[in-house]
Enzyme design. Structure first.
Site, short mmCIF file in Angstrom:
data_model
loop_
_atom_site.label_atom_id
_atom_site.label_comp_id
_atom_site.label_asym_id
_atom_site.label_seq_id
_atom_site.Cartn_x
_atom_site.Cartn_y
_atom_site.Cartn_z
N SER A 174 0.83 -1.20 0.00
CA SER A 174 0.00 0.00 0.00
C SER A 174 0.87 1.27 0.00
CB SER A 174 -0.97 -0.02 1.17
OG SER A 174 -1.98 0.96 1.03
N ASP A 270 -8.21 -2.99 -7.33
CA ASP A 270 -7.71 -2.81 -5.97
C ASP A 270 -8.82 -2.25 -5.07
OD1 ASP A 270 -6.46 -1.14 -3.73
OD2 ASP A 270 -4.73 -2.25 -4.47
N HIS A 337 -6.71 -5.92 -1.52
CA HIS A 337 -5.68 -4.90 -1.37
C HIS A 337 -4.54 -5.49 -0.55
CE1 HIS A 337 -3.90 -0.93 -1.12
NE2 HIS A 337 -3.88 -0.97 0.20
#
Length: 397
Positions: A174, A270, A337
């Site tokens: 991330s 995502d 994610h």
């Protein structure tokens, strides 16, 4: 009712046993107290921290350095809200920390990196380790020093043996995945000449697209982050010499100039980007996207079309040099994610596959230059039956 409760307890116990089986390793925290004198501190002024599990056997001189993720803070109010959490203070960080997925020490769950020196650098600066503002506001007492944290952590690891690295992989999830892109070349420059050094970005390829209301929400947001944290001087000059600095927070404007081999691991749908880039709350005041953002199967026809259009824009933002043997790309069609940290997604029975290849094998083959796995892009949703739903993953966690 009794049987229903018993079934729930059995499901709970199965999940606990699965976690114990796959995430049995916990690693103690190390506080970088010596970094405080250099001004390398979290938002609240506390020392930065990391977790290190030392390598063994053939992995003694191989290093995996992984940036923790956790979004960004783009204004004083937002940063103050993080200041007293693990994302702004090492005082609030969990210790010990479970290592799984790419961090696992078990060969059956992490075949290529299990016996490496594996490090997770904790995230407490709010700007993907790029900020560096000398002044500290006497009222808020906020410190914007992410770039100093990065330098201090790498210097510490070099002193602990990384200076002798034969193999090194800089990775992140991330906001940490974005950091692994932005710091990729600088990391390579600090490692020994002759070492095999590469970078992996997991769910860090944030794209500059308009939200469902037609506004450039993410561009405005990144502009605020870069301005607040003084990130400009720590972004790749190959980009800032040509574009406004905030645009250099978007990987699509940076990756073409990166010289170090880079692997992009990212879902085309995502779940974080769908929630915060395509359909942020500010662009959906009626909260009509709530169910869709939780589970792609709950999307309406119009919402699914918007997501398919987003996928098209995402793919067009990917680097174009598709034939480079040094690059890797695994773009699946899952609605998730971060896929490297969670064992369920990284490598085990039932993990997602792309062209019959699990993520861990694709990354490992790319790093070690075994069977080529370059620039693979999945077909559009819902074509891949190996993808778990984001809703199912939330239940598992």
């Amino acid at each position: 009712m009794v049987y229903s409760r018993m079934g729930q307890w059995l499901n709970f116990l199965v999940c606990i046993l699965l976690l114990v089986k796959t995430e049995g390793l916990t690693v103690e925290i190390t506080y970088l107290t010596s970094a405080v004198a250099k001004g390398a501190v979290c938002l609240d002024g506390s020392p930065p921290a990391y977790h290190l599990d030392k390598g063994s056997d053939t992995g003694v001189n191989s290093w995996l350095v992984h940036f923790e993720g956790g979004g960004w803070c783009h204004n004083v109010t937002n940063c103050l809200a993080r200041k007293n959490t693990r994302l702004g203070s090492s005082k609030q960080m969990a210790t010990p920390l479970a290592f799984s997925g790419i961090m696992s020490n078990r060969k059956q769950f992490n075949p290529d990196f299990y016996n490496w020196n594996r490090v997770k650098i904790r995230y407490c600066d709010g700007a993907s380790f790029t900020g560096d503002v000398e002044e500290v506001n006497p009222e808020t007492k906020l410190h914007f020093r992410g770039a100093r944290i990065y330098v201090a952590a790498i210097e510490e690891l070099l002193a602990k043996g990384m200076k002798n690295a034969e193999n090194a992989l800089l990775s992140g999830c991330s906001a940490g995945g974005l950091a692994s892109i932005l710091h990729c070349d600088s990391f390579q420059a600090l490692l020994p000449k002759g070492a095999k050094v590469k970078c992996l970005s997991d769910a860090g390829y944030f794209v500059n697209v308009k939200d469902v209301s037609g506004k450039p929400h993410m561009e405005t947001y990144f502009n605020d982050v870069v301005t607040l944290h003084g990130s400009e001087k720590n972004l790749p000059t190959s980009c800032t010499s040509k574009l406004d600095p905030p645009l250099c927070f978007f990987p699509q404007n940076v990756v073409q100039q990166i010289k170090t081999p880079l692997f992009l691991l990212n879902p085309a749908y995502d779940s974080w980007q769908i929630k915060h880039v395509l359909a942020p709350t500010v662009a959906d005041p009626g909260n009509t996207w709530k169910a869709c953002k939780l589970d792609i199967k709950s999307c309406s026809a119009a919402q699914l079309k918007a997501m398919q259009d987003y996928r098209t824009q995402f793919l067009s933002a990917l680097p174009k040099s598709a034939n480079s043997s040094s690059e890797g790309m695994y773009i699946d069609s899952c609605h998730v994610h971060c896929q490297s940290e969670l064992q369920r997604l990284w490598f085990m029975d039932g993990s997602p596959e792309l062209e019959k290849t699990k993520i861990a094998k694709a990354v490992g083959d790319w790093f070690h230059e075994k069977t080529p796995f370059h620039n693979k892009i999945d077909c559009p949703y819902p074509c891949n039956p190996t993808c778990p739903s984001n809703k199912d993953l939330v239940k598992e966690l």
